[in-house]
Design an enzyme around this catalytic site. Structure first.
Site, mmCIF file in Angstrom:
data_model
loop_
_atom_site.group_PDB
_atom_site.id
_atom_site.type_symbol
_atom_site.label_atom_id
_atom_site.label_comp_id
_atom_site.label_asym_id
_atom_site.label_seq_id
_atom_site.Cartn_x
_atom_site.Cartn_y
_atom_site.Cartn_z
ATOM 1 N N GLU A 41 0.869 -1.180 0.000
ATOM 2 C CA GLU A 41 0.000 0.000 0.000
ATOM 3 C C GLU A 41 0.896 1.217 0.000
ATOM 4 O OE1 GLU A 41 -4.012 -1.260 2.529
ATOM 5 O OE2 GLU A 41 -2.488 -0.008 3.454
ATOM 6 N N ASP A 52 -4.929 9.194 11.084
ATOM 7 C CA ASP A 52 -3.654 8.582 11.450
ATOM 8 C C ASP A 52 -3.140 9.020 12.810
ATOM 9 O OD1 ASP A 52 -2.776 6.835 9.254
ATOM 10 O OD2 ASP A 52 -3.035 8.660 8.057
ATOM 11 N N TYR A 167 -10.878 -4.010 3.752
ATOM 12 C CA TYR A 167 -9.958 -3.589 4.805
ATOM 13 C C TYR A 167 -10.752 -3.478 6.106
ATOM 14 C CZ TYR A 167 -6.114 -0.762 6.877
ATOM 15 O OH TYR A 167 -5.087 -0.282 7.649
#
Lengths: 253, 418
Positions: A41, A52, A167
């Site tokens: 990725e 994040d 995912y």
């Protein structure tokens, strides 16, 4: 060139492209592939990575400060594809750099570079009509996030439009390492299974061989992100590729 | 998006092409829960009654519509009225929304509240509401903003709120929102996020606007009572755009009422020197930031730009999506005002009317001072005075040399350092 997980569990390696620099990211990605990563990725650095944790935030900030752009990441993808025709290759980005380039242009250029799929962090299925159309047009796999908080109806919608793999986010929260795999993860994978036959990869907080083994008991692949980015952060660039290669090799040992 | 496939989306929360929901999947269930709870609350007379009661007895609504006689005379043109949101409890319009969302959070059974703040006014309003309702409160604030709006940091702490500094990026509002969203993603099951402007993913822009509609609802009635007609123009400052959308909304159908938003022109027109998203050259382009599709100050690679304004509350790279729609349709127009002109307007309003505006609101005052002389004496100009300036005394003391000699202080009205 397709996303497939030949060994169980598969390994997906996330790298922030351009940290510490594009040439090093290339070497790291090749080392990761050669040591057992099924899918790379390639993360497009962004000024405001709100999903994040601190590790990927810092990497993103460093890469943005170096002037790394989406076009650079596409060029890097092309190099990786040329060097490793069999590896899975996914572009991972926040939406804004893609919007700035234009969705249509981006999808065409991603396909041209040899990417297999795309994951847009802040793209949800309800907003994805144009995105899905362009992905289809360019034969790219749209990969969506599924969260422990997603009710079944959302998981069903996510499964219906996903390709390549789904995912599954291991826990609520931002990216970053954790001590053990949350109980959320297996429950989410079990719920997703009812809606899809695609491989399910589990990410967020997967950082060592023990985690990978645990994930392998209930899912198809483990996604390693912050742990790799942290390793790259603390390793001098000339040794980073070797360090990452050893780290990946040890994950399935 | 740019090519438009989602523009015709039947999904709620679109303002023309703008708005929508662009968030990590983890937040979607929470946004859906919030939307359902908000819709139910809107239909519940008991909720509205409680809100109205607190707005009246706790916050001090309705706020006065004040005719600024000396300022009008000095400008020599349109009659200038001030909608006095600065007189509300906690000193700005922000309490309208903080109170509404606080009551909603309580109704949803959420005990932990988070918020972001720029100038600190939304943080103080949220801290106040949490004290009032007995809720736990954490406010994220950029460290640069903590420095320049120090008094509001102390107010929040005194009210029992934990203020968490954010050092990322330019350490201002955008960075505080990122951190608040990270907290929300992590604690989404127990936490309510009181977003402080008409920004973010649906339903926030609609909900925040609706909690501020009371500004224009009151002003419309007051103006008809006082002048027997609607105002010629309404001027409001636009950071995220909550006070402006609140001041504009009930006038949207009145096509002859001009709506003027004033952005922060900062100290120059180059990217990074201002927060004027609608500026023709060096301004923003449509993009996605923090959950919504709107104008975003960004470079040609789609990296969001840093911004500058003397006022922390306007110092933000994007703008509420409803303003983006009003901009494109031409229903509202958007201009900018420099740091220096905002400082000058602060002095002017203080010395003509004895009213110290917040630096944010001073941007709107500056535009009114520029505009009024170009209008007829029969015209009526309404400024939404969104907040008071006590919080800015540190900046004003420095920028206007208020610590200097009496002579220097007197000259401050003539020009500023900025």
């Amino acid at each position: 060139m397709a996303i497939k997980f030949s060994k169980k569990p598969g390994i997906v390696a996330y790298l922030t492209a351009g940290d510490p620099d594009l040439a090093t990211t290339r070497d790291i990605a090749l080392a990761a592939i050669d040591n057992g990563a099924d899918v790379i990725e390639l993360g497009v650095p962004f000024s405001d990575p709100l999903a994040d944790g601190p590790v990927i935030q810092r990497a993103s900030e460093r890469a943005v400060a170096r002037g790394v752009r989406l076009t650079d990441v596409l060029a890097l993808a092309r190099e990786l594809r040329a060097a490793r025709p069999e590896a899975g290759l996914v572009l991972f980005s926040y939406l804004n750099p893609v919007v700035r380039m234009g969705m249509k242009t981006f999808c065409a250029r991603a396909a041209e570079a040899g990417a297999d799929g795309v994951l847009l962090t802040d793209m949800i299925v309800e907003e994805a009509a144009e995105y899905l159309e362009e992905m289809k047009e360019n034969r790219l796999a749209p990969i969506f996030l599924a969260a422990p908080t997603s009710p079944d109806a959302r998981l069903k919608a996510i499964a219906a439009v996903s390709q390549g793999f789904v995912y599954a986010i291991s826990r609520v929260g931002i990216t970053g390492t954790q001590q053990k795999i949350a109980e959320d993860a297996s429950g989410l994978v079990a719920r997703l299974r009812r809606f899809t036959t695609l491989p399910i990869a589990v990410g967020f907080g997967i950082s060592n061989a023990e985690h990978v083994k645990t994930v392998g008991e209930f899912a198809d692949a483990a996604i390693i992100g912050s742990a790799l980015v942290a390793l790259i952060e603390k390793t001098p660039p000339p040794q980073a590729a070797e360090a990452v290669g050893q780290f990946i090799a040890a994950l399935r040992a | 998006m740019s090519a438009g496939a989602t523009i015709d989306s039947p999904m709620a929360g679109r303002f023309g092409a703008y708005g929508g929901r662009y968030v990590p999947e983890t937040l979607m269930a929470a946004l859906e829960e919030l939307e359902a709870a908000y819709n139910a609350a809107q239909k519940d007379p008991a909720f509205q009654t409680e809100l109205d009661d607190l707005l009246h007895n706790y916050c001090g609504r309705p706020t006065p519509l004040y005719f600024a006689k000396r300022l009008t005379e000095q400008c020599g043109g349109a009659k200038i009225y001030l909608k006095r949101e600065d007189l509300l409890h906690t000193g700005a319009h922000k309490i309208n929304n903080a109170l509404g969302q606080g009551l909603l959070a309580k109704r949803m059974g959420k005990q932990r509240i988070i918020a972001e703040t720029g100038a600190g006014q939304h943080g103080v309003a949220t801290a106040t509401v949490c004290a009032l309702l007995g809720l736990e409160c954490v406010v994220y604030m950029g460290e640069e903003d903590m420095r320049r709006q120090e008094l509001n940091v102390y107010r929040m702490r005194l009210l029992g709120t934990e203020v968490r500094g954010v050092s990322a990026g330019s350490a201002t509002l955008k960075d505080a929102i990122n951190e608040a969203m990270r907290d929300w993603v992590t604690n989404v099951r127990t936490t309510y996020y009181i977003l402080g402007s008409a920004l973010g993913a649906h339903p926030y822009p609609t909900m925040v606007r609706n909690f501020h509609r009371v500004i224009s609802r009151e002003a419309r009635v007051q103006m008809l009572e006082r002048e027997g007609k609607l105002p010629t123009a309404i001027v409001a400052c636009v950071g995220g755009g909550s006070n402006a959308i609140g001041a504009f909304y009930e006038f949207l159908p009145d096509a002859n009422v001009q709506l003027i938003g004033v952005e922060a022109g900062g100290r120059g027109t180059a990217l990074g020197e201002h927060a004027a998203r609608f500026q023709k050259i060096g301004g923003g382009l449509p993009g996605v930031l923090q959950g919504t599709y709107s104008y975003v100050l960004q470079n040609d690679a789609g990296q969001v730009s840093n911004t500058h304004s003397v006022s922390a509350g306007l110092d933000y790279a994007s703008v509420g999506p409803e303003h983006a729609m009003l901009h494109d349709s031409g229903r509202a127009s958007y201009v900018s005002c420099s740091d220096a002109d905002a400082l000058k307007a602060t002095v002017t309003l203080s010395r003509t009317e004895g009213i110290l505006p917040a630096l944010e609101s001073a941007h709107a005052v500056a535009e009114a001072i520029r505009l009024a002389p170009t209008m007829a004496k029969t015209d009526v100009l309404m400024v939404n005075l969104s907040g008071r300036g006590d919080k800015d005394m540190g900046i004003l003391a420095r920028e206007l040399d208020l610590k200097g000699s009496e002579a220097a202080v007197r000259q401050a009205g003539e020009g500023t350092k900025g």
